[in-house]
Design an enzyme around this catalytic site. Structure first.
Site, PDB file in Angstrom:
ATOM      1  N   LYS A   1     -11.403  -2.775  -3.806  1.00 55.42           N
ATOM      2  CA  LYS A   1     -12.344  -1.657  -3.960  1.00 55.42           C
ATOM      3  C   LYS A   1     -11.607  -0.351  -4.201  1.00 55.42           C
ATOM      4  CE  LYS A   1     -13.736  -2.437   0.826  1.00 55.42           C
ATOM      5  NZ  LYS A   1     -12.530  -2.435   1.647  1.00 55.42           N
TER       6      LYS A   1
ATOM      7  N   LYS B   1      -4.745  -8.655  -6.525  1.00 58.50           N
ATOM      8  CA  LYS B   1      -5.994  -8.850  -5.779  1.00 58.50           C
ATOM      9  C   LYS B   1      -7.103  -7.922  -6.292  1.00 58.50           C
ATOM     10  CE  LYS B   1      -6.519  -7.024  -1.669  1.00 58.50           C
ATOM     11  NZ  LYS B   1      -6.399  -6.626  -0.258  1.00 58.50           N
TER      12      LYS B   1
ATOM     13  N   LYS C   1       0.825  -1.219   0.000  1.00 54.19           N
ATOM     14  CA  LYS C   1       0.000   0.000   0.000  1.00 54.19           C
ATOM     15  C   LYS C   1       0.853   1.260   0.000  1.00 54.19           C
ATOM     16  CE  LYS C   1      -4.414  -1.624   1.689  1.00 54.19           C
ATOM     17  NZ  LYS C   1      -5.408  -1.623   2.744  1.00 54.19           N
TER      18      LYS C   1
HETATM   19  P1  TYM Z   1     -10.884  -4.973   3.699  1.00 60.36           P
HETATM   20  O1  TYM Z   1     -11.840  -3.858   3.905  1.00 60.36           O
HETATM   21  O2  TYM Z   1      -9.745  -4.768   2.763  1.00 60.36           O
HETATM   22  O3  TYM Z   1     -11.649  -6.260   3.234  1.00 60.36           O
HETATM   23  C1  TYM Z   1     -12.745  -6.790   3.979  1.00 60.36           C
HETATM   24  C2  TYM Z   1     -12.715  -8.310   3.910  1.00 60.36           C
HETATM   25  O4  TYM Z   1     -12.745  -8.734   2.545  1.00 60.36           O
HETATM   26  C3  TYM Z   1     -11.641  -9.606   2.290  1.00 60.36           C
HETATM   27  N1  TYM Z   1     -11.176  -9.366   0.920  1.00 60.36           N
HETATM   28  C4  TYM Z   1     -11.057 -10.307  -0.019  1.00 60.36           C
HETATM   29  N2  TYM Z   1     -11.303 -11.635   0.013  1.00 60.36           N
HETATM   30  C5  TYM Z   1     -11.086 -12.315  -1.139  1.00 60.36           C
HETATM   31  N3  TYM Z   1     -10.623 -11.744  -2.284  1.00 60.36           N
HETATM   32  C6  TYM Z   1     -10.368 -10.426  -2.347  1.00 60.36           C
HETATM   33  N4  TYM Z   1      -9.953  -9.867  -3.469  1.00 60.36           N
HETATM   34  C7  TYM Z   1     -10.587  -9.638  -1.166  1.00 60.36           C
HETATM   35  N5  TYM Z   1     -10.430  -8.314  -0.894  1.00 60.36           N
HETATM   36  C8  TYM Z   1     -10.792  -8.168   0.392  1.00 60.36           C
HETATM   37  C9  TYM Z   1     -10.578  -9.216   3.302  1.00 60.36           C
HETATM   38  O5  TYM Z   1      -9.660 -10.261   3.529  1.00 60.36           O
HETATM   39  C10 TYM Z   1     -11.419  -8.902   4.516  1.00 60.36           C
HETATM   40  O6  TYM Z   1     -11.741 -10.084   5.214  1.00 60.36           O
HETATM   41  N6  TYM Z   1      -7.872  -5.021   7.671  1.00 60.36           N
HETATM   42  C11 TYM Z   1      -9.165  -5.437   7.179  1.00 60.36           C
HETATM   43  C12 TYM Z   1     -10.318  -4.919   8.008  1.00 60.36           C
HETATM   44  C13 TYM Z   1     -10.224  -5.167   9.471  1.00 60.36           C
HETATM   45  C14 TYM Z   1     -10.413  -6.398  10.125  1.00 60.36           C
HETATM   46  C15 TYM Z   1     -10.251  -6.105  11.523  1.00 60.36           C
HETATM   47  C16 TYM Z   1     -10.684  -7.690   9.702  1.00 60.36           C
HETATM   48  C17 TYM Z   1      -9.969  -4.203  10.412  1.00 60.36           C
HETATM   49  N7  TYM Z   1      -9.989  -4.788  11.630  1.00 60.36           N
HETATM   50  C18 TYM Z   1     -10.340  -7.100  12.462  1.00 60.36           C
HETATM   51  C19 TYM Z   1     -10.789  -8.685  10.663  1.00 60.36           C
HETATM   52  C20 TYM Z   1     -10.627  -8.393  12.021  1.00 60.36           C
HETATM   53  C21 TYM Z   1      -9.334  -4.916   5.765  1.00 60.36           C
HETATM   54  O7  TYM Z   1      -8.693  -3.993   5.348  1.00 60.36           O
HETATM   55  O8  TYM Z   1     -10.323  -5.495   5.108  1.00 60.36           O
END
Ligand code: TYM
Length: 333
Positions: free
Chosen positions: A197, A194, A111
Site C-alpha cells: 500500500k 511485494k 524499509k
Molecule cells: P501490514 O499493514 O503491512 O499488512 C497487513 C497484513 O497484510 C499482509 N500483507 C500481505 N499478504 C500477502 N501479500 C502481500 N503483498 C501483503 N502485503 C501485506 C501482511 O503480512 C499482514 O498480515 N507488522 C504488520 C502489522 C502488525 C501485526 C501485529 C500483525 C502489527 N502488529 C501483530 C500481526 C500481529 C504489518 O505491517 O502489516
C-alpha cells in the site's frame, strides 16, 4: 478456544495483497477462535504520516475491515493507540530483545533502504512493538502474510527470553498462520517485489476501493511474459509475474494453483486476464460500497472502536500489569 491477534497498518488504502494474505483469512478464522483485530496506528508512524491523513486512514481501515466481514460483536476491533498496554509492554520488550536480533530483520533493511542513518528509531524497534501487541493478550495464533514470518519468530524469541530471564512460563508460544496460495501477492509491475500500500506506483497494486475500470486497466497492464500460461507448476518458477497472477486467481476461486493451470494452461493471457478482472471486481465491489456505508456514520464507527478499545484493555491491562510485577516494578496503583 484459542486466542488470535492480528494487525494492519493504516498507512494507505489496503491492497489485494492485504486482503488475500490476511483480511480474508481473518474473517474465516472468526468461527472457531476468539479474535482481536487491530488497526496499528503506532506502527504506522514509524514512517512519516501526515496527521490528518493518518486520522482518516485509521477510520477508513476500520471501515474496510468491517466491510470485509470482521465481526466487532463476537470479536474485538480497535485502534492500537487507544490501548496503553501495547506501549507499556513494548518498552519492557525493548529491554528484552537484543540488538543482534533486530539487526537481522530483513523488513527493517528493506524499509530503511540506503538512508539507514535517517530511519526512525521506531522503525528499528517495530518488531518489539509487534511482539507486545500479541503477547499483551496471550494470543497463541497470528494470521499474517508471508512477509511477517520473521517478525513472528522474533516474537517467540522475546517470549522465550522473558520467560527464561524472569524464571516464569508467562508468555506462550505463538503460531503463525500463513494461509492459502496468495500469502505473498507481488507487485503487478515487478513480480519480485511485494504488492504494497505504500509503493510509489499506484499501478503496482489493486486497492480495495479501486473501481471496476481501474481494476480492469491495472490487470490489463500487469506485466507478463510473451509465452502462453504453462500447464505445470514447476514452469512457474522462472516466471514470477505469471506465478503471481495465477496465485491471485487460485486464491480468488479457492482452488490450488495446479487446478488453475489445468484450466488455463496453454492459453494466452488475454482471456485469463479478462477472467481474473471479473473475479476481482466481483469480490471487491461489495467491499467498496460497504466501506462507504460504514464511513458515512462516523459517530457509530468511533463508538464501535471505543467499545473495542475498552474490551481490549480489559484483557491486556491485567496481563501487562503482571509482566510489570514480574519485572520488579512497585505497583502503587
Ligand atoms: P501490514 O499493514 O503491512 O499488512 C497487513 C497484513 O497484510 C499482509 N500483507 C500481505 N499478504 C500477502 N501479500 C502481500 N503483498 C501483503 N502485503 C501485506 C501482511 O503480512 C499482514 O498480515 N507488522 C504488520 C502489522 C502488525 C501485526 C501485529 C500483525 C502489527 N502488529 C501483530 C500481526 C500481529 C504489518 O505491517 O502489516
Amino acid at each position: 478456544m484459542e486466542r488470535i491477534f492480528s494487525g494492519i497498518q493504516p498507512s494507505g488504502i489496503p491492497t489485494l495483497g492485504n486482503y488475500l494474505g490476511a483480511i480474508r483469512n481473518w474473517v474465516r478464522l472468526q468461527d472457531d477462535h476468539d479474535c482481536l483485530w487491530c488497526v496499528v496506528d503506532l506502527h504506522a508512524i514509524t514512517a512519516w504520516q501526515d496527521p490528518s491523513a493518518l486520522l482518516e486512514q485509521s477510520l477508513e481501515m476500520a471501515a474496510v475491515l468491517l466491510a470485509c466481514g470482521v465481526d466487532p460483536m463476537r470479536h474485538i476491533l480497535f485502534l492500537q493507540s487507544s490501548v496503553r498496554a501495547h506501549v507499556q509492554l513494548a518498552w519492557i520488550f525493548n529491554c528484552v530483545a537484543r540488538l543482534g536480533w533486530l539487526n537481522r530483520m530483513t523488513q527493517f533493511k528493506d524499509k530503511a533502504g540506503k538512508d539507514r542513518e535517517n530511519a526512525s528509531c521506531g522503525l528499528y524497534v517495530y518488531p518489539n512493538l509487534m511482539a507486545a501487541d500479541i503477547h499483551a493478550y496471550h494470543a497463541t495464533r497470528v494470521p499474517v502474510g508471508d512477509d511477517q514470518r520473521q517478525h513472528l519468530e522474533l516474537a517467540n524469541d522475546i517470549a522465550q527470553k522473558f520467560n527464561h530471564d524472569y524464571g516464569v512460563e508467562f508468555f506462550p508460544t505463538v503460531q503463525p498462520l500463513i494461509l492459502g496460495p496468495a500469502a505473498r501477492v507481488m507487485s503487478l509491475r515487478d513480480g519480485t517485489k511485494k504488492m504494497s500500500k505504500s509503493d510509489a506506483s499506484d499501478q503496482s497494486r489493486i486497492n480495495l476501493n479501486d473501481d471496476p475500470e481501474a481494476i480492469a486497466l491495472k490487470i490489463r497492464r500487469a506485466k507478463t511474459d510473451p509465452l502462453p500460461l504453462p500447464s505445470e507448476i514447476d514452469e512457474l518458477a522462472q516466471r514470477p509475474e505469471t506465478r503471481n497472477l495465477v496465485g491471485i486467481y487460485a486464491a480468488m476461486t479457492d482452488r490450488d494453483v495446479g487446478a488453475v493451470l489445468k484450466e488455463h494452461g496453454g492459453r494466452g493471457f488475454g482471456p485469463f486476464k479478462a477472467a481474473l478482472t471479473e473475479l476481482i471486481v466481483e469480490h471487491l465491489s461489495p467491499i467498496a460500497s460497504e466501506t462507504r456505508r460504514f464511513l458515512n456514520d462516523r459517530v457509530a464507527l468511533i463508538d464501535l472502536l471505543k467499545k473495542g478499545a475498552d474490551r481490549a484493555a480489559a484483557i491486556s491491562d491485567p496481563i501487562v500489569s503482571e509482566a510489570e510485577r514480574l519485572v520488579g516494578f512497585v505497583r502503587v496503583r
